[in-house]
Design a protein around this motif. Structure first.
Motif, PDB file in Angstrom:
ATOM      1  N   ALA A 228       4.256  -4.495   8.048  1.00  0.00           N
ATOM      2  CA  ALA A 228       5.179  -3.474   8.545  1.00  0.00           C
ATOM      3  C   ALA A 228       5.117  -2.262   7.628  1.00  0.00           C
ATOM      4  CB  ALA A 228       6.603  -4.013   8.614  1.00  0.00           C
ATOM      5  N   VAL A 229       5.541  -1.112   8.158  1.00  0.00           N
ATOM      6  CA  VAL A 229       5.587   0.139   7.407  1.00  0.00           C
ATOM      7  C   VAL A 229       7.044   0.574   7.278  1.00  0.00           C
ATOM      8  CG1 VAL A 229       4.857   2.559   7.343  1.00  0.00           C
ATOM      9  CG2 VAL A 229       3.318   0.805   8.264  1.00  0.00           C
ATOM     10  N   TYR A 230       7.454   0.923   6.069  1.00  0.00           N
ATOM     11  CA  TYR A 230       8.827   1.362   5.818  1.00  0.00           C
ATOM     12  C   TYR A 230       8.822   2.647   4.996  1.00  0.00           C
ATOM     13  CZ  TYR A 230      10.012  -3.453   7.095  1.00  0.00           C
ATOM     14  OH  TYR A 230      10.136  -4.652   7.754  1.00  0.00           O
ATOM     15  N   GLU A 231       9.910   3.395   5.095  1.00  0.00           N
ATOM     16  CA  GLU A 231      10.073   4.563   4.236  1.00  0.00           C
ATOM     17  C   GLU A 231      10.205   4.100   2.786  1.00  0.00           C
ATOM     18  OE1 GLU A 231       9.833   7.643   5.048  1.00  0.00           O
ATOM     19  OE2 GLU A 231       9.770   7.392   7.231  1.00  0.00           O
ATOM     20  N   LEU A 232       9.497   4.790   1.899  1.00  0.00           N
ATOM     21  CA  LEU A 232       9.562   4.436   0.485  1.00  0.00           C
ATOM     22  C   LEU A 232      10.990   4.502  -0.045  1.00  0.00           C
ATOM     23  CD1 LEU A 232       6.477   6.080  -1.281  1.00  0.00           C
ATOM     24  CD2 LEU A 232       7.232   3.707  -1.494  1.00  0.00           C
TER      25      LEU A 232
ATOM     26  N   ARG B 275       6.649   5.160  10.769  1.00  0.00           N
ATOM     27  CA  ARG B 275       5.307   5.405  11.260  1.00  0.00           C
ATOM     28  C   ARG B 275       4.552   6.265  10.254  1.00  0.00           C
ATOM     29  NH1 ARG B 275       5.606   6.752  17.770  1.00  0.00           N
ATOM     30  NH2 ARG B 275       6.534   4.763  18.450  1.00  0.00           N
ATOM     31  N   ALA B 276       3.279   5.950  10.083  1.00  0.00           N
ATOM     32  CA  ALA B 276       2.421   6.743   9.213  1.00  0.00           C
ATOM     33  C   ALA B 276       0.991   6.566   9.687  1.00  0.00           C
ATOM     34  CB  ALA B 276       2.561   6.284   7.761  1.00  0.00           C
ATOM     35  N   ALA B 277       0.306   7.680   9.943  1.00  0.00           N
ATOM     36  CA  ALA B 277      -1.058   7.603  10.465  1.00  0.00           C
ATOM     37  C   ALA B 277      -1.989   6.879   9.500  1.00  0.00           C
ATOM     38  CB  ALA B 277      -1.575   9.007  10.761  1.00  0.00           C
ATOM     39  N   TRP B 278      -1.793   7.108   8.196  1.00  0.00           N
ATOM     40  CA  TRP B 278      -2.686   6.485   7.212  1.00  0.00           C
ATOM     41  C   TRP B 278      -2.565   4.962   7.229  1.00  0.00           C
ATOM     42  CZ3 TRP B 278      -0.579   3.201   3.732  1.00  0.00           C
ATOM     43  CH2 TRP B 278       0.787   3.337   3.447  1.00  0.00           C
TER      44      TRP B 278
ATOM     45  N   TYR C 267       0.842  -1.196   0.000  1.00  0.00           N
ATOM     46  CA  TYR C 267       0.000   0.000   0.000  1.00  0.00           C
ATOM     47  C   TYR C 267       0.881   1.251   0.000  1.00  0.00           C
ATOM     48  CZ  TYR C 267      -3.658  -3.215   1.750  1.00  0.00           C
ATOM     49  OH  TYR C 267      -4.557  -4.252   1.919  1.00  0.00           O
ATOM     50  N   VAL C 268       0.473   2.250  -0.778  1.00  0.00           N
ATOM     51  CA  VAL C 268       1.177   3.541  -0.789  1.00  0.00           C
ATOM     52  C   VAL C 268       0.143   4.664  -0.728  1.00  0.00           C
ATOM     53  CG1 VAL C 268       3.161   2.656  -2.059  1.00  0.00           C
ATOM     54  CG2 VAL C 268       1.229   3.619  -3.318  1.00  0.00           C
ATOM     55  N   PRO C 269       0.474   5.801  -0.099  1.00  0.00           N
ATOM     56  CA  PRO C 269      -0.479   6.907   0.014  1.00  0.00           C
ATOM     57  C   PRO C 269      -0.443   7.823  -1.201  1.00  0.00           C
ATOM     58  CG  PRO C 269       1.496   7.451   1.232  1.00  0.00           C
ATOM     59  CD  PRO C 269       1.719   6.075   0.643  1.00  0.00           C
ATOM     60  N   VAL C 270      -1.606   8.284  -1.613  1.00  0.00           N
ATOM     61  CA  VAL C 270      -1.705   9.297  -2.655  1.00  0.00           C
ATOM     62  C   VAL C 270      -2.327  10.567  -2.081  1.00  0.00           C
ATOM     63  CG1 VAL C 270      -2.734   9.885  -4.890  1.00  0.00           C
ATOM     64  CG2 VAL C 270      -1.852   7.572  -4.490  1.00  0.00           C
ATOM     65  N   LEU C 271      -3.374  10.396  -1.292  1.00  0.00           N
ATOM     66  CA  LEU C 271      -4.022  11.515  -0.613  1.00  0.00           C
ATOM     67  C   LEU C 271      -4.316  11.052   0.803  1.00  0.00           C
ATOM     68  CD1 LEU C 271      -5.049  14.380  -1.491  1.00  0.00           C
ATOM     69  CD2 LEU C 271      -7.311  13.352  -1.734  1.00  0.00           C
ATOM     70  N   ALA C 272      -3.739  11.707   1.802  1.00  0.00           N
ATOM     71  CA  ALA C 272      -3.874  11.261   3.183  1.00  0.00           C
ATOM     72  C   ALA C 272      -4.525  12.347   4.025  1.00  0.00           C
ATOM     73  CB  ALA C 272      -2.510  10.900   3.763  1.00  0.00           C
ATOM     74  N   GLN C 273      -5.534  11.984   4.786  1.00  0.00           N
ATOM     75  CA  GLN C 273      -6.280  12.956   5.579  1.00  0.00           C
ATOM     76  C   GLN C 273      -5.420  13.666   6.614  1.00  0.00           C
ATOM     77  OE1 GLN C 273      -9.544  10.785   7.252  1.00  0.00           O
ATOM     78  NE2 GLN C 273     -10.846  11.030   5.455  1.00  0.00           N
ATOM     79  N   GLU C 274      -4.456  12.941   7.210  1.00  0.00           N
ATOM     80  CA  GLU C 274      -3.689  13.579   8.275  1.00  0.00           C
ATOM     81  C   GLU C 274      -2.836  14.731   7.760  1.00  0.00           C
ATOM     82  OE1 GLU C 274      -1.112  10.077   6.912  1.00  0.00           O
ATOM     83  OE2 GLU C 274      -3.217  10.463   7.314  1.00  0.00           O
ATOM     84  N   ALA C 275      -2.545  14.729   6.448  1.00  0.00           N
ATOM     85  CA  ALA C 275      -1.735  15.800   5.883  1.00  0.00           C
ATOM     86  C   ALA C 275      -2.584  16.976   5.411  1.00  0.00           C
ATOM     87  CB  ALA C 275      -0.902  15.270   4.711  1.00  0.00           C
TER      88      ALA C 275
END
Length: 223
Positions: free
Chosen positions: A78-82, A107-110, A44-52
């Motif tokens: 797990a979540v990693y930096e792209l 870490r990423a809220a989304w 999964y990758v973010p395109v539009l994230a509410q927290e931002a």
């Protein structure tokens, strides 16, 4: 236990993942969430994230599923930096099938917003060429709306307003946010002459295209 690496099914899968993450970084150089389900790796990758941008806009995620050489016991998420993932893929030699994982998670809220895995109901279809045209129109609108040397807050406000607007090339009465068309086009999911199917589940919509899935979570007040 977190594995140190994931064994992908073949070199083509490795190359495909490299391309996908490279495209994702051009959209938003943030994080990626990896989740293993049996012998499938969901990325999964973010395109539009509410927290931002704010809670009045939908969350839009891209999803590409890669095949693993064999199932991973007990699953893995797990979540990693792209950038960290992309660097490891860039260093891989032609023919490699092993993806070394970064030593530190991010870490990423989304990433805490988990899309449903089942219960999706078909809603309709969209023409891929129409979606691509809508995405291009939206990108021009973002460019034209931005003042010179716009800061991140202004960029986020403009992007949130434009990408939250509905796609005009509607099908079967289904309304998707323009950000879904942008995600599908930018991540390489669309194909000339093809059609993408739309599914729904509660506050979620899923645009399933030939090259991947675009997931949309609508704000609570719009559910």
């Amino acid at each position: 236990m977190t594995p140190e690496a994931l064994n992908l099914a073949d070199a083509e899968t490795m190359s495909d993942l490299r391309t996908y993450l490279s495209r994702a970084r051009t959209v938003q150089d943030g994080q990626a969430r990896l989740q293993v389900l049996g012998a499938a790796l969901a990325v999964y990758v973010p395109v539009l994230a509410q927290e931002a941008i704010g809670t009045a806009v939908p969350t839009v995620l891209g999803l590409r599923v890669a095949r693993l050489a064999s199932p991973v016991a007990d699953g893995f998420a797990a979540v990693y930096e792209l950038g960290a993932l992309a660097d490891r893929l860039a260093r891989a030699a032609d023919g490699d099938t092993v993806l070394p994982l970064p030593p530190a998670e991010a870490r990423a809220a989304w990433a805490g917003i988990t899309p449903p895995l089942s219960g999706w109901e078909p809603l309709g279809e969209y023409d891929d060429d129409a979606l691509r045209a809508e995405a291009e129109t939206g990108m021009r609108a973002v460019t034209e709306a931005l003042p010179p040397q716009a800061g991140r807050p202004v960029l986020d406000t403009v992007r949130g307003r434009i990408w939250s607007a509905p796609v005009q090339a509607g099908a079967d009465g289904v309304e998707l946010p323009l950000g879904a068309a942008f995600a599908a086009a930018s991540l390489g999911f669309l194909r000339p002459g093809a059609r993408s199917r739309v599914f729904g589940q509660g506050r979620w919509q899923r645009l399933t295209s030939t090259g991947g899935h675009t997931l949309v979570r609508h704000p609570a007040q719009l559910a």
